[in-house]
Scaffold this motif. Structure first.
Motif, PDB file in Angstrom:
ATOM      1  N   GLN A  86       0.854  -1.186   0.000  1.00 42.14           N
ATOM      2  CA  GLN A  86       0.000   0.000   0.000  1.00 42.14           C
ATOM      3  C   GLN A  86       0.892   1.238   0.000  1.00 42.14           C
ATOM      4  O   GLN A  86       1.928   1.270   0.652  1.00 42.14           O
ATOM      5  CB  GLN A  86      -0.913   0.012   1.228  1.00 42.14           C
ATOM      6  CG  GLN A  86      -1.853  -1.171   1.303  1.00 42.14           C
ATOM      7  CD  GLN A  86      -2.765  -1.255   0.091  1.00 42.14           C
ATOM      8  OE1 GLN A  86      -3.362  -0.267  -0.329  1.00 42.14           O
ATOM      9  NE2 GLN A  86      -2.863  -2.446  -0.494  1.00 42.14           N
ATOM     10  N   SER A  87       0.455   2.263  -0.701  1.00 38.19           N
ATOM     11  CA  SER A  87       1.229   3.491  -0.786  1.00 38.19           C
ATOM     12  C   SER A  87       0.284   4.652  -1.059  1.00 38.19           C
ATOM     13  O   SER A  87      -0.940   4.478  -1.086  1.00 38.19           O
ATOM     14  CB  SER A  87       2.281   3.372  -1.895  1.00 38.19           C
ATOM     15  OG  SER A  87       3.193   4.445  -1.819  1.00 38.19           O
ATOM     16  N   ARG A  88       0.863   5.829  -1.262  1.00 34.29           N
ATOM     17  CA  ARG A  88       0.072   6.998  -1.644  1.00 34.29           C
ATOM     18  C   ARG A  88       0.984   7.990  -2.337  1.00 34.29           C
ATOM     19  O   ARG A  88       2.195   7.995  -2.144  1.00 34.29           O
ATOM     20  CB  ARG A  88      -0.630   7.636  -0.447  1.00 34.29           C
ATOM     21  CG  ARG A  88       0.268   8.288   0.538  1.00 34.29           C
ATOM     22  CD  ARG A  88      -0.486   8.852   1.752  1.00 34.29           C
ATOM     23  NE  ARG A  88       0.433   9.101   2.829  1.00 34.29           N
ATOM     24  CZ  ARG A  88       1.278  10.116   2.876  1.00 34.29           C
ATOM     25  NH1 ARG A  88       1.301  10.999   1.916  1.00 34.29           N
ATOM     26  NH2 ARG A  88       2.112  10.261   3.887  1.00 34.29           N
ATOM     27  N   ILE A  89       0.365   8.830  -3.148  1.00 35.27           N
ATOM     28  CA  ILE A  89       1.113   9.887  -3.833  1.00 35.27           C
ATOM     29  C   ILE A  89       1.296  11.049  -2.857  1.00 35.27           C
ATOM     30  O   ILE A  89       0.324  11.513  -2.255  1.00 35.27           O
ATOM     31  CB  ILE A  89       0.371  10.341  -5.105  1.00 35.27           C
ATOM     32  CG1 ILE A  89       0.327   9.185  -6.107  1.00 35.27           C
ATOM     33  CG2 ILE A  89       1.033  11.576  -5.709  1.00 35.27           C
ATOM     34  CD1 ILE A  89      -0.492   9.459  -7.348  1.00 35.27           C
ATOM     35  N   ILE A  90       2.520  11.509  -2.714  1.00 36.91           N
ATOM     36  CA  ILE A  90       2.828  12.636  -1.840  1.00 36.91           C
ATOM     37  C   ILE A  90       2.861  13.943  -2.630  1.00 36.91           C
ATOM     38  O   ILE A  90       2.297  14.951  -2.216  1.00 36.91           O
ATOM     39  CB  ILE A  90       4.183  12.428  -1.122  1.00 36.91           C
ATOM     40  CG1 ILE A  90       4.106  11.218  -0.194  1.00 36.91           C
ATOM     41  CG2 ILE A  90       4.595  13.683  -0.358  1.00 36.91           C
ATOM     42  CD1 ILE A  90       5.441  10.837   0.413  1.00 36.91           C
ATOM     43  N   GLU A  91       3.542  13.897  -3.775  1.00 32.43           N
ATOM     44  CA  GLU A  91       3.716  15.112  -4.589  1.00 32.43           C
ATOM     45  C   GLU A  91       3.642  14.734  -6.052  1.00 32.43           C
ATOM     46  O   GLU A  91       4.112  13.673  -6.457  1.00 32.43           O
ATOM     47  CB  GLU A  91       5.074  15.752  -4.266  1.00 32.43           C
ATOM     48  CG  GLU A  91       5.335  17.051  -4.968  1.00 32.43           C
ATOM     49  CD  GLU A  91       6.707  17.638  -4.620  1.00 32.43           C
ATOM     50  OE1 GLU A  91       7.193  18.464  -5.414  1.00 32.43           O
ATOM     51  OE2 GLU A  91       7.299  17.270  -3.597  1.00 32.43           O
TER      52      GLU A  91
END
Length: 179
Positions: A86-91
């Motif tokens: 699992q991850s997410r976009i930061i920028e």
């Protein structure tokens, strides 16, 4: 005229827990951006996973390293045929920069920065907050091999079997990176 770009293929530590690795890709910047953000293209060199192109958006990486090269080479013990994270976009700054959290807890961070260079693109990957040397060696060998495959895909060429290359590089990074 083709611009000659010479880079050290190996990643280097720019801080005690930060790995930086660069590759020159013989492709247009927009095409390289697609290789980073489009699940179907990204799965050919790294991992699948649909991304909503919005800062803060969660996503899942799905690695199937046995499918990256034919043959895949001999998978080292301890590695599954599939790995999910699992991850997410930061920028997000298309098509120049993508920064993602590395893991659901955001313990690490990976940035991909693209810079036009002559007939291609310089990709700078920076992986921050690697927790220990064992993980650092696995990550360095992994990014090195995955990026070699990305260059091969962009150039429409082949590379060595993924796992054979990863195993070789793991040993080389063991000698290159400080203990």
């Amino acid at each position: 005229m083709t611009e000659l770009v010479t880079l050290d293929a190996y990643g280097t530590l720019i801080e005690p827990t930060t790995l930086k690795i660069q590759r020159f890709l013989p492709a247009a910047m927009e095409r390289v951006w697609e290789y980073l953000t489009d699940s179907d293209l990204r799965r050919r060199w790294l991992a699948a996973g649909e991304m909503e192109m919005t800062a803060g958006a969660p996503f899942e990486f799905v690695w199937r390293n046995d499918e990256l090269t034919n043959p895949p080479g001999e998978r080292p013990s301890g590695f599954a045929d599939e790995h999910r994270m699992q991850s997410r976009i930061i920028e997000l700054d298309p098509p120049r920069k993508l920064v993602i959290a590395w893991g659901a807890n955001g313990d690490g961070e990976v940035s991909f920065e693209l810079e036009p260079r002559g007939s291609g693109v310089l990709l700078t990957l920076t992986h921050r907050r690697l927790p220990d040397r064992g993980i650092m060696l696995k990550v360095a060998a992994g990014w090195h091999m995955h990026l070699d495959i990305l260059v091969a895909r962009a150039a429409d060429t082949e590379t060595e079997p993924f796992w054979d290359g990863w195993s070789r590089l793991h040993g080389e990074y063991e000698e290159r990176l400080p203990a």
